[in-house]
Design an enzyme around this catalytic site. Structure first.
Site, PDB file in Angstrom:
ATOM      1  NE  ARG A   1      35.299  33.699  32.446  1.00  0.00           N
ATOM      2  CZ  ARG A   1      34.359  33.196  33.133  1.00  0.00           C
ATOM      3  NH1 ARG A   1      33.968  32.070  33.023  1.00  0.00           N
ATOM      4  NH2 ARG A   1      33.625  34.265  33.691  1.00  0.00           N
TER       5      ARG A   1
ATOM      6  CB  CYS B   1      51.796   9.328  55.746  1.00  0.00           C
ATOM      7  SG  CYS B   1      51.680  10.065  54.152  1.00  0.00           S
TER       8      CYS B   1
ATOM      9  CB  ALA C   1      17.042  39.184  38.387  1.00  0.00           C
TER      10      ALA C   1
ATOM     11  CG  LEU D   1      28.143  28.126  35.934  1.00  0.00           C
ATOM     12  CD1 LEU D   1      27.246  26.890  36.292  1.00  0.00           C
ATOM     13  CD2 LEU D   1      28.021  29.394  36.635  1.00  0.00           C
TER      14      LEU D   1
ATOM     15  CD  GLU E   1      28.948  30.955  40.450  1.00  0.00           C
ATOM     16  OE1 GLU E   1      28.704  31.838  39.795  1.00  0.00           O
ATOM     17  OE2 GLU E   1      30.103  30.443  40.471  1.00  0.00           O
TER      18      GLU E   1
ATOM     19  CD  GLU F   1      52.029  13.105  56.286  1.00  0.00           C
ATOM     20  OE1 GLU F   1      51.247  12.973  56.856  1.00  0.00           O
ATOM     21  OE2 GLU F   1      51.795  13.319  54.963  1.00  0.00           O
TER      22      GLU F   1
END
Length: 356
Positions: free
Chosen positions: A207, A85, A162, A204, A288, A53
């Site tokens: 990038r 605000c 896997a 982790l 992950e 705001e």
């Protein structure tokens, strides 16, 4: 009104400009309109800096007398790192405020609306699902005491993550792995297990330059016996890492960027882990991890979203499955709903949510 819908959606788009930088605060966007024309735009970019705001008023040149303010989240009603605000809007003599969603913060939670109305300002709360989704992690922290939990997996068409040997690089395509960068960039923490650290030595990190600068996510490792090596990337790269363990005496001494937190029991309990992250003002956590942790979050119902990448490969039975937990009857299977389907190069990306 149609105009209200158009302007609040534009404010939601502005809010996304702070997605990677404003945590632990919520993402907020604001548009100020007078006589049908936009005169000011603002968004919250970083904790401690101007709220949306205030930015919109400045963008309008300071003169917003009699204007309508469209803001995605209820204006705050208390003085924290910045002034309230709601009082700022009152002092600016705006005529009307249209709000996308109420603020779940206990010091606001309708108080901003009451302040504005008491000052004679016309207030309308749209209670939009899109506005609530914009602050989902922030809301989870205040309403559930834990961050929003987002699972991420990459599997073959038959559900393998896997080979039996542990080989997993790479099942999904490079574009799919690049897509993960977005989910990391918007997360305050990325959580994994020590098994994944030992097997893959992950970084982790974020990038992709498209998401930089962003607030680097805290790396969280559930490591009951502190098996994480001092040579692991998560330790040696200088980034912030949290090792959650259950041993009383630790022989390894880690560098200053690594914090070790002892948890009760034989291994860290997921609910207690999430409570601790909530206390650390983590709004969103990306998991992950391997089948054990993914299965644990699914089985305990401690998840809010699942980003599932599926590669067009069939790996057969000598594999590790996506989630390691056992049920005896079909009726006990967790039920989910698919909220989005998208192709990422040759892979399919599903966004899955609990059916609750």
């Amino acid at each position: 009104m149609h105009a209200d819908s158009v302007f609040i959606k534009a404010a939601l788009e502005l809010a996304e400009k702070g997605r990677f930088t404003c945590s632990p605060n919520p993402t907020v966007g604001c548009i100020i309109v007078r006589n049908g024309f936009v005169i000011g735009r603002g968004w919250h970019s970083q904790a401690g800096q101007a709220h949306a705001e205030v930015g919109a008023i400045a963008d309008a040149g300071g003169d917003v007398n009699g204007a309508t303010v469209y803001v995605t989240l209820e204006p705050c009603a208390f003085v924290g790192r910045t002034p309230a605000c709601a009082q700022t809007l009152i002092d600016a003599r705006v005529a009307r405020v249209v709000i996308g969603a109420l603020d779940p913060h206990p010091q606001v939670a309708g108080a901003g609306v009451k302040m504005l109305e008491a000052a004679g300002i016309d207030v309308e709360v749209l209670a939009l699902a899109e506005a609530r989704a914009c602050i989902a992690g922030f809301a989870s922290r205040y309403q559930l005491g834990r961050p929003l939990v987002r699972l991420k997996t990459g599997t073959s068409l038959d559900g393998a993550v896997a080979m039996a040997s542990g080989e997993s690089q790479w099942i999904t395509s490079a574009p799919a792995r690049e897509d993960v960068q977005y989910w990391r960039a918007r997360s305050d923490a990325v959580l994994t297990g020590v098994g994944s650290v030992l097997a893959d030595n992950p970084r982790l990190t974020v990038r992709d330059p498209n998401y930089l600068p962003c607030r680097p996510p805290l790396r969280v490792v559930l490591d009951s016996n502190l098996r994480t090596s001092s040579e692991a990337h998560l330790v040696s790269d200088g980034g912030s890492t949290l090792l959650m363990h259950t041993v009383l005496d630790r022989a390894i001494h880690y560098p200053a960027n690594v914090e070790c937190v002892a948890m009760a029991g034989a291994r860290p309990q997921l609910r207690e882990v999430l409570d601790e992250l909530g206390r650390r003002e983590i709004n969103e956590v990306l998991v992950e991890a391997g089948p054990g942790l993914i299965g644990g979050f699914l089985q305990e119902g401690l998840w809010d979203e699942w980003i599932c990448y599926i590669a067009p490969k069939v790996l057969g039975s000598a594999t590790q499955r996506v989630a390691d937990f056992a049920i005896e009857k079909l009726a006990a299977a967790p039920t989910v709903r698919i909220s989005d389907i998208q192709m990422i190069d040759s892979d399919l990306r599903l966004i899955i949510k609990p059916a609750r």
